[in-house]
Design a protein around this motif. Structure first.
Motif, PDB file in Angstrom:
ATOM      1  N   ASP A  17      18.031 -10.502  38.342  1.00 47.58           N
ATOM      2  CA  ASP A  17      17.378  -9.289  37.930  1.00 47.58           C
ATOM      3  C   ASP A  17      16.867  -8.924  36.758  1.00 47.58           C
ATOM      4  O   ASP A  17      15.825  -8.234  36.536  1.00 47.58           O
ATOM      5  N   LEU A  18      17.760  -9.117  35.881  1.00 45.54           N
ATOM      6  CA  LEU A  18      17.553  -8.852  34.348  1.00 45.54           C
ATOM      7  C   LEU A  18      16.297  -9.694  33.895  1.00 45.54           C
ATOM      8  O   LEU A  18      15.336  -9.070  33.231  1.00 45.54           O
ATOM      9  N   CYS A  19      16.090 -11.076  34.328  1.00 44.38           N
ATOM     10  CA  CYS A  19      15.034 -11.841  33.839  1.00 44.38           C
ATOM     11  C   CYS A  19      13.577 -11.077  34.636  1.00 44.38           C
ATOM     12  O   CYS A  19      12.891 -11.169  33.897  1.00 44.38           O
ATOM     13  N   ALA A  20      13.657 -10.713  35.707  1.00 48.26           N
ATOM     14  CA  ALA A  20      12.842 -10.173  36.502  1.00 48.26           C
ATOM     15  C   ALA A  20      12.170  -8.922  36.023  1.00 48.26           C
ATOM     16  O   ALA A  20      11.037  -8.789  35.657  1.00 48.26           O
ATOM     17  N   LEU A  21      13.045  -8.235  35.491  1.00 49.08           N
ATOM     18  CA  LEU A  21      13.029  -6.920  34.757  1.00 49.08           C
ATOM     19  C   LEU A  21      12.078  -7.243  33.357  1.00 49.08           C
ATOM     20  O   LEU A  21      11.143  -6.849  32.981  1.00 49.08           O
ATOM     21  N   ASP A  22      12.635  -8.398  32.733  1.00 51.00           N
ATOM     22  CA  ASP A  22      12.297  -8.638  31.333  1.00 51.00           C
ATOM     23  C   ASP A  22      10.780  -9.366  31.497  1.00 51.00           C
ATOM     24  O   ASP A  22       9.820  -9.231  30.416  1.00 51.00           O
ATOM     25  N   LEU A  23      10.600 -10.014  32.805  1.00 46.03           N
ATOM     26  CA  LEU A  23       9.079 -10.700  32.830  1.00 46.03           C
ATOM     27  C   LEU A  23       8.194  -9.594  33.415  1.00 46.03           C
ATOM     28  O   LEU A  23       7.082 -10.031  33.299  1.00 46.03           O
ATOM     29  N   MET A  24       8.662  -8.394  33.544  1.00 46.72           N
ATOM     30  CA  MET A  24       7.444  -7.534  34.180  1.00 46.72           C
ATOM     31  C   MET A  24       6.623  -7.132  32.940  1.00 46.72           C
ATOM     32  O   MET A  24       7.322  -6.667  32.070  1.00 46.72           O
ATOM     33  N   PRO A  25       5.408  -6.885  33.135  1.00 45.36           N
ATOM     34  CA  PRO A  25       4.421  -6.757  32.262  1.00 45.36           C
ATOM     35  C   PRO A  25       4.760  -5.212  31.850  1.00 45.36           C
ATOM     36  O   PRO A  25       5.418  -4.343  32.678  1.00 45.36           O
ATOM     37  N   VAL A  26       4.559  -4.656  30.490  1.00 44.01           N
ATOM     38  CA  VAL A  26       4.804  -3.476  29.903  1.00 44.01           C
ATOM     39  C   VAL A  26       4.175  -2.409  30.819  1.00 44.01           C
ATOM     40  O   VAL A  26       4.725  -1.271  31.002  1.00 44.01           O
ATOM     41  N   PHE A  27       2.672  -2.672  30.971  1.00 46.17           N
ATOM     42  CA  PHE A  27       2.047  -1.695  31.608  1.00 46.17           C
ATOM     43  C   PHE A  27       2.389  -1.307  32.918  1.00 46.17           C
ATOM     44  O   PHE A  27       2.270  -0.154  33.581  1.00 46.17           O
ATOM     45  N   ALA A  28       3.025  -2.330  33.842  1.00 41.66           N
ATOM     46  CA  ALA A  28       3.770  -2.264  35.212  1.00 41.66           C
ATOM     47  C   ALA A  28       5.026  -1.211  34.997  1.00 41.66           C
ATOM     48  O   ALA A  28       5.210  -0.402  35.942  1.00 41.66           O
ATOM     49  N   LYS A  29       5.875  -1.527  33.806  1.00 36.43           N
ATOM     50  CA  LYS A  29       7.042  -0.644  33.765  1.00 36.43           C
ATOM     51  C   LYS A  29       6.486   0.688  33.529  1.00 36.43           C
ATOM     52  O   LYS A  29       6.863   1.673  34.085  1.00 36.43           O
ATOM     53  N   GLU A  30       5.435   0.771  32.704  1.00 41.40           N
ATOM     54  CA  GLU A  30       4.918   2.352  32.522  1.00 41.40           C
ATOM     55  C   GLU A  30       4.360   2.995  33.748  1.00 41.40           C
ATOM     56  O   GLU A  30       4.621   4.152  33.934  1.00 41.40           O
ATOM     57  N   MET A  31       3.882   2.324  34.662  1.00 39.14           N
ATOM     58  CA  MET A  31       3.271   2.817  35.853  1.00 39.14           C
ATOM     59  C   MET A  31       4.318   3.406  36.847  1.00 39.14           C
ATOM     60  O   MET A  31       4.470   4.389  37.355  1.00 39.14           O
ATOM     61  N   ILE A  32       5.479   2.393  36.649  1.00 37.55           N
ATOM     62  CA  ILE A  32       6.824   2.850  37.614  1.00 37.55           C
ATOM     63  C   ILE A  32       7.424   4.040  36.979  1.00 37.55           C
ATOM     64  O   ILE A  32       7.676   5.026  37.663  1.00 37.55           O
ATOM     65  N   ALA A  33       7.639   3.975  35.650  1.00 35.80           N
ATOM     66  CA  ALA A  33       8.251   5.202  35.096  1.00 35.80           C
ATOM     67  C   ALA A  33       7.493   6.370  35.292  1.00 35.80           C
ATOM     68  O   ALA A  33       7.775   7.548  35.680  1.00 35.80           O
ATOM     69  N   GLY A  34       6.290   6.478  35.118  1.00 38.88           N
ATOM     70  CA  GLY A  34       5.381   7.394  35.236  1.00 38.88           C
ATOM     71  C   GLY A  34       5.258   7.917  36.761  1.00 38.88           C
ATOM     72  O   GLY A  34       5.143   9.449  37.100  1.00 38.88           O
ATOM     73  N   GLY A  35       5.320   7.188  37.822  1.00 42.42           N
ATOM     74  CA  GLY A  35       5.146   7.414  39.204  1.00 42.42           C
ATOM     75  C   GLY A  35       6.626   8.321  39.541  1.00 42.42           C
ATOM     76  O   GLY A  35       6.867   9.409  40.194  1.00 42.42           O
ATOM     77  N   VAL A  36       7.599   7.837  39.038  1.00 43.39           N
ATOM     78  CA  VAL A  36       8.907   8.285  39.453  1.00 43.39           C
ATOM     79  C   VAL A  36       8.954   9.803  38.821  1.00 43.39           C
ATOM     80  O   VAL A  36       9.539  10.636  39.251  1.00 43.39           O
ATOM     81  N   ALA A  37       8.380   9.791  37.526  1.00 45.20           N
ATOM     82  CA  ALA A  37       8.582  11.004  36.833  1.00 45.20           C
ATOM     83  C   ALA A  37       7.659  12.214  37.399  1.00 45.20           C
ATOM     84  O   ALA A  37       8.285  13.285  37.663  1.00 45.20           O
ATOM     85  N   GLY A  38       6.542  11.901  37.968  1.00 44.72           N
ATOM     86  CA  GLY A  38       5.723  12.596  38.647  1.00 44.72           C
ATOM     87  C   GLY A  38       6.225  13.248  39.964  1.00 44.72           C
ATOM     88  O   GLY A  38       6.225  14.251  40.277  1.00 44.72           O
ATOM     89  N   ALA A  39       6.810  12.092  40.779  1.00 48.77           N
ATOM     90  CA  ALA A  39       7.293  12.626  42.035  1.00 48.77           C
ATOM     91  C   ALA A  39       8.602  13.444  41.961  1.00 48.77           C
ATOM     92  O   ALA A  39       8.655  14.475  42.688  1.00 48.77           O
ATOM     93  N   PHE A  40       9.405  13.364  41.012  1.00 47.77           N
ATOM     94  CA  PHE A  40      10.457  14.021  40.818  1.00 47.77           C
ATOM     95  C   PHE A  40      10.087  15.469  40.497  1.00 47.77           C
ATOM     96  O   PHE A  40      10.865  16.579  40.895  1.00 47.77           O
ATOM     97  N   SER A  41       9.159  15.669  39.370  1.00 48.42           N
ATOM     98  CA  SER A  41       8.877  16.899  38.800  1.00 48.42           C
ATOM     99  C   SER A  41       8.119  17.776  39.893  1.00 48.42           C
ATOM    100  O   SER A  41       8.249  18.826  40.114  1.00 48.42           O
ATOM    101  N   LYS A  42       7.413  17.074  40.699  1.00 46.40           N
ATOM    102  CA  LYS A  42       6.419  17.786  41.487  1.00 46.40           C
ATOM    103  C   LYS A  42       7.237  18.257  42.757  1.00 46.40           C
ATOM    104  O   LYS A  42       7.177  19.318  43.259  1.00 46.40           O
ATOM    105  N   THR A  43       7.999  17.581  43.213  1.00 40.48           N
ATOM    106  CA  THR A  43       8.973  18.083  44.450  1.00 40.48           C
ATOM    107  C   THR A  43       9.888  19.091  44.067  1.00 40.48           C
ATOM    108  O   THR A  43      10.238  20.242  44.813  1.00 40.48           O
ATOM    109  N   ALA A  44      10.332  19.124  42.826  1.00 39.51           N
ATOM    110  CA  ALA A  44      11.191  20.270  42.344  1.00 39.51           C
ATOM    111  C   ALA A  44      10.604  21.686  42.180  1.00 39.51           C
ATOM    112  O   ALA A  44      11.234  22.669  42.268  1.00 39.51           O
ATOM    113  N   ILE A  45       9.018  21.613  42.005  1.00 40.48           N
ATOM    114  CA  ILE A  45       8.480  22.950  42.041  1.00 40.48           C
ATOM    115  C   ILE A  45       7.698  23.048  43.191  1.00 40.48           C
ATOM    116  O   ILE A  45       6.633  24.029  42.930  1.00 40.48           O
ATOM    117  N   ALA A  46       7.827  22.333  44.325  1.00 42.13           N
ATOM    118  CA  ALA A  46       6.847  22.675  45.467  1.00 42.13           C
ATOM    119  C   ALA A  46       6.554  23.904  46.061  1.00 42.13           C
ATOM    120  O   ALA A  46       5.490  24.122  46.173  1.00 42.13           O
TER     121      ALA A  46
END
Length: 337
Positions: A17-46
């Motif tokens: 799992d650690l290797c898979a995370l390390d091998l993941m491109p930076v832009f893909a990690k940024e997209m995951i981080a952004g998507g989670v942040a967006g869903a969390f904040s939007k649902t909180a103030i729906a």
């Protein structure tokens, strides 16, 4: 029995799992981080988001009510689940939107630093990168925002909510996201799915730029010992959202009214049809008063504080969990690749 082998298997799995995370491109990690942040904040103030849309588009029903009375009125006619009507479309839109927004911001920022050294590394770079990333995300996800608005615009009005609800022509009723796409497409094809995109871009370009400009600018002046403080990140995000939204709010009102109007020559309230940004600002001022350009702004202040603050904080937290390297360690060439 069997404990050593099970332990070895668990360690091996963790390493994979650690290797898979390390091998993941930076832009893909940024997209995951952004998507989670967006869903969390939007649902909180729906609930506040839906009420804001109703304030922007339903002048007669909610203009004279306060936030608490409006929420109570909405609960009475649509129930508790009514607070989240359109939230499915909202989350479906915000996940790819936020993912693209944050990732594009990081990529544009790296590209600007690598190709425009005369701009330096200050907040001007954040302003330009934020604006460009906001426009990119809007163009890619706008039809979902249109569907969210049309679903949130609907209110179960069997009792007509008030005597002022009777309109010359009732807006169409939609059962879900697919139903919205089908109905809007039948009105005007693909072009109808982007109705209101003009004022959206005019609003999002300065707003997204200002949001990152203020947030990153405030963080840059914070002592190093406090930069990981959640309270500080929430405060910086709140300030960024409040300032950015205040300057661009009238454009958001024009966008919402363009989205909910039908393809008819006149909208549901009998006024002339809005076809452009500046024409929309003029029509709303003449027919509904200049105050309508700021309808729901007070509610937006209540909404935008937790929304933007949670979004930025969740994004920074996800970047830490996904082990995204600090921006200073990412070479500009990587961002433009």
């Amino acid at each position: 029995m069997g404990t050593p082998s099970q332990g070895s298997a668990a360690v091996a799995a963790a390493r994979v799992d650690l290797c898979a995370l390390d091998l993941m491109p930076v832009f893909a990690k940024e997209m995951i981080a952004g998507g989670v942040a967006g869903a969390f904040s939007k649902t909180a103030i729906a609930p506040l988001e839906r009420l804001k849309i109703l304030l922007q588009t339903r002048t007669n029903e909610f203009r004279s009510l306060g936030v608490l009375k409006s929420l109570n009125k909405l609960r009475k006619h649509d129930g508790v689940l009514g607070f989240y009507k359109g939230n499915g479309a909202s989350v479906l839109r915000i996940v790819p939107y936020a993912a693209l927004h944050y990732m594009a911001y990081e990529r544009y920022r790296c590209w600007i630093l690598g190709n425009c050294p005369t701009l330096g590394t200050g907040p001007v770079v954040d302003l330009l990168a934020g604006s460009a990333s906001g426009g990119t995300a809007v163009l890619c996800t706008y039809p979902l925002d249109l569907a969210r608005t049309k679903l949130a615009f609907q209110v179960n009005n069997n009792d007509q909510l008030s005597n002022g609800l009777k309109r010359p022509s009732a807006p169409p009723s939609y059962g879900g996201i697919k139903d919205v796409f089908r109905g809007v497409y039948s009105e005007g094809g693909v072009r109808a799915l982007y109705r209101g995109v003009g004022p959206t871009l005019m609003g999002i370009l300065p707003y997204a730029g200002l949001k990152f400009y203020i947030y990153e600018g405030l963080k840059a002046h914070v002592p190093e010992d406090y930069k990981n403080s959640v309270t500080l990140k929430l405060s910086c995000g709140a300030a960024a959202g409040l300032f950015g939204q205040t300057l661009t709010y009238p454009l958001d009102v024009v966008r919402r009214q363009m989205q909910v109007q039908s393809h008819l020559q006149h909208d549901q309230s009998g006024g002339p049809r809005i076809t452009g940004t500046f024409q929309g600002l003029k029509i709303i001022k003449q027919t509904q008063g200049w105050r309508q350009l700021f309808a729901g702004l007070s509610l937006n202040y209540i909404k935008v504080v937790p929304s933007v603050a949670i979004g930025f904080t969740a994004y920074d937290t996800m970047k830490h969990l996904l082990k995204i390297p600090p921006r200073e360690s990412i070479k500009p060439e990587q961002g433009s690749a």
